[in-house]
Scaffold this active site. Sequence first.
Site, PDB file in Angstrom:
ATOM      1  N   GLN A  11     -15.615  18.850   3.848  1.00  0.00           N
ATOM      2  CA  GLN A  11     -14.631  18.578   3.696  1.00  0.00           C
ATOM      3  C   GLN A  11     -14.874  18.151   1.979  1.00  0.00           C
ATOM      4  O   GLN A  11     -15.238  17.237   2.010  1.00  0.00           O
ATOM      5  CB  GLN A  11     -13.263  17.289   4.059  1.00  0.00           C
ATOM      6  N   GLY A  12     -14.189  19.153   0.905  1.00  0.00           N
ATOM      7  CA  GLY A  12     -14.787  18.281  -0.530  1.00  0.00           C
ATOM      8  C   GLY A  12     -13.247  18.036  -0.920  1.00  0.00           C
ATOM      9  O   GLY A  12     -13.104  17.971  -1.981  1.00  0.00           O
ATOM     10  N   SER A  49     -12.061  13.881  -1.848  1.00  0.00           N
ATOM     11  CA  SER A  49     -13.109  12.458  -2.336  1.00  0.00           C
ATOM     12  C   SER A  49     -13.990  13.208  -3.248  1.00  0.00           C
ATOM     13  O   SER A  49     -14.753  13.976  -3.361  1.00  0.00           O
ATOM     14  CB  SER A  49     -13.768  11.878  -1.177  1.00  0.00           C
ATOM     15  N   GLU A  61      -4.240  16.743   8.912  1.00  0.00           N
ATOM     16  CA  GLU A  61      -5.195  15.550   9.092  1.00  0.00           C
ATOM     17  C   GLU A  61      -4.976  14.212   9.974  1.00  0.00           C
ATOM     18  O   GLU A  61      -5.013  13.755  10.877  1.00  0.00           O
ATOM     19  CB  GLU A  61      -5.718  15.177   7.662  1.00  0.00           C
ATOM     20  N   SER A  93      -5.388   5.639   2.863  1.00  0.00           N
ATOM     21  CA  SER A  93      -5.740   4.254   3.087  1.00  0.00           C
ATOM     22  C   SER A  93      -3.920   3.495   3.973  1.00  0.00           C
ATOM     23  O   SER A  93      -3.474   4.041   3.579  1.00  0.00           O
ATOM     24  CB  SER A  93      -5.959   3.251   2.364  1.00  0.00           C
ATOM     25  N   ASN A  94      -4.315   2.451   4.867  1.00  0.00           N
ATOM     26  CA  ASN A  94      -3.071   2.206   5.158  1.00  0.00           C
ATOM     27  C   ASN A  94      -2.206   1.569   3.764  1.00  0.00           C
ATOM     28  O   ASN A  94      -0.726   2.103   3.687  1.00  0.00           O
ATOM     29  CB  ASN A  94      -3.607   0.834   5.859  1.00  0.00           C
ATOM     30  N   GLU A  95      -2.540   1.487   3.412  1.00  0.00           N
ATOM     31  CA  GLU A  95      -1.878   0.862   1.826  1.00  0.00           C
ATOM     32  C   GLU A  95      -1.111   1.926   0.966  1.00  0.00           C
ATOM     33  O   GLU A  95       0.098   1.513   0.806  1.00  0.00           O
ATOM     34  CB  GLU A  95      -2.873  -0.225   0.756  1.00  0.00           C
TER      35      GLU A  95
END
Lengths: 398, 363
Positions: free
Chosen positions: A126-127, A129, A244, A383-385
């Site tokens: 997976q490209g 980030s 995902e 992220s969880n945030e």
Amino acid sequence: MDLRFTPEEEAFREEVRSFLRDKLPARLADKVRHDQRLTKADLEEWHRILNDRGWLASHWPVEYGGTGWSVVQRAIFEDEAAKAHAPRIVPFGVSMLGPVLIKYGTEEQRKTILPRILDGRDWWCQGYSEPGAGSDLASLKTSAVRDGDHYIVNGQKTWTTLGQFANRIFCLVRTDPAAKAQEGISFLLIDMDTPGIEVRPIMLLDGEAEVNEVFFTDVRVPVSNLVGEENKGWTYAKYLLTYERTNIAGVGSSIAAFERLQSLAGSIRRDGRPLADDPLFAARMARVEIELANMATTNMRVVAAAAGGGAPGAESSMLKIKGTEIRQAITALTRRAYGPYAQPFIPEALEEGYNGEPVGPEDAGAAAPAYFNNRKLSIFGGSNEVQRNIISKMIVGL
Amino acid sequence: MDFRHSEDRQMLADTLRRFLAAESPPEARNRAAYDAPGHNAKVWAGLGELGIAGALFPESVGGFGGSGFDIMVVFEELGRTLSVEPLLGTLMVGRALMAAGGRPALEQIVAGSAIVALAHQEAEDGGLATTAIRDAEGWTLNGAKAVVAQAEAASLLLVSAVAEGRPALFLVPADAAGVSIRGYANIDGGRSAQVQLDGVRVGADACVATDGAAALAEAEAAGLLALSAEALGAMDVARDMTIDYLRTRRQFGVPIGKFQALQHRIATVLMEVEQARSAVINAADAFDHKQGPARDRVLSAAKYTIGATGQLVAEEAIQMHGGIGMTWELPLSHYAKRITMIDHLLGDQDRHLQRYVALGKVA
């Protein structure tokens, strides 16, 4: 209100269990159970076994080689496979690219690419980030400039999981630098052996290199490798992210991990008694166990709603946050259970066939690496945030 | 698997919600909640006409429900309006009498015509100290019971007492000679009382069970489920009030819900309330499908979850409301108090976490 499965679903569960008993190699289950490192060949072996049974692509339509399972059947399979300590299915082709091609690809792309995902000829990575685009994925800069019937790709991707094993990569690239962040992005399929691509491993804090940097220098990619329309890649990327997040709660594997913690706490002695009899440690374990039981029901509520045609909204973010918090709590307790023996760092002991003299109780050396490795859970996949931002946006609407 | 309530049960919940919203809005609730008798006789009579007590009991004793999910929906609705009507006493005393083989009083309880209170909690720590001594005509009771919910309103008390070395249960008329009831308001509304038993004489038929341990366990199991569901209903409302406040309250020129510090807090509240709902669903399911320690363990898991989550929700709701959240006038503050106080009833989060651990060794 009825928490029981139907007799048909129970029969399916039995079928899954019997398959796992017969076909899951004990060697692989052992490695998973003991947090040993899985090789490329290990992952390919399990992939092949599932594909031979026709159970690899559990959420693809039957016409493309999928199982045609209901969401409940999928949940049962994931649950049982995790409890049996099966390796995870490498998700990049099966769970991520596959659904995107099925929804947005051309028939030609589906015919050529999907079978190669199933039989394992292609290993996708997976490209997404980039060094400057993590949670703020839409700020990605890798560019693709049209040149006749090719794109010329330049830039850098990072955190590419298992990219060292992959022969193909699906990338988000910027095709319109003038457009608003989300509107100039395209979804491009690239062969890893194209000239100008370099893969460099990133060693993580547990000493393992499961992720990579991928550099693109004037890489020529045929225009036919574009998925969907140019500059519409963000739509496909978001669609992929919802996949995902399927099974993101990871209830089955957390139950398996908790059972290992329980048996560990029963055998490790602290101050002359089993650690499980230490009231404070017992209370910490009980809290996690209760949260996990609550989570299992929350997860099934979301599954049942999805089976009834509801679209998961804030729920998938919720499952991601709680599921990863619980899993991290289990790995933290497992690390602590070993006391001083969590400290020695002997990476070779995590490989199959290690014959050296063990230091401390069985698997002690795997606990801290597993704990540190699992810090990733609350960072990746949004992220969880970021998940809390999503929940708040949905419920408060501001 | 189906997480929707049956049509009948959903109708019951809807009916109850409409009735309580109309008859017991926040101001009316607060007017009735603090002065004797500590509830609203008109609302109680209305609940009787709707047959709500009957929903808490099976057909075998004259009810029309009695499953874990029946108890769940009724108490969730009571929680949504902070009802102070004495249905917890109805449920717990009724369940104890059912387990003890029934009594004439059970009929009135199931019909919703009698108000009853469970007088089990002792005034002093150290286990059951109230005593019952048998003689030729009956029994003599002596002891002191504490924080007995709705004792002033009750016509009958179910009293636990040590009799011949066992925890026995007695039905005692609240106006019997030697019973003194010193009532007071609770901080979260509703009234309770210290109940003194000084040489209270009752007949032989007042003894419901000479060994009431099993009956008490049944009462407690139902009570844990009911309180957990009540807290869930109250938490749903407190969360919605807070979301609404984040949308409408403006500071620094914007709705405060624009601030990420508050967005993350409300997201956590939402998540934990859903986890608590799952805990209550698990408890209702276990109430119907499990027995003994296995059942009690799931009930303790729920009460622990409710205690921990309740504290989070109550504190966060007040915090996010700011100064106005501190006022008596705002209904939210009363929700926060009730949610918090439920953790003090039938054992708090620590007690139930310990019980969960202990039951894991026998279950």
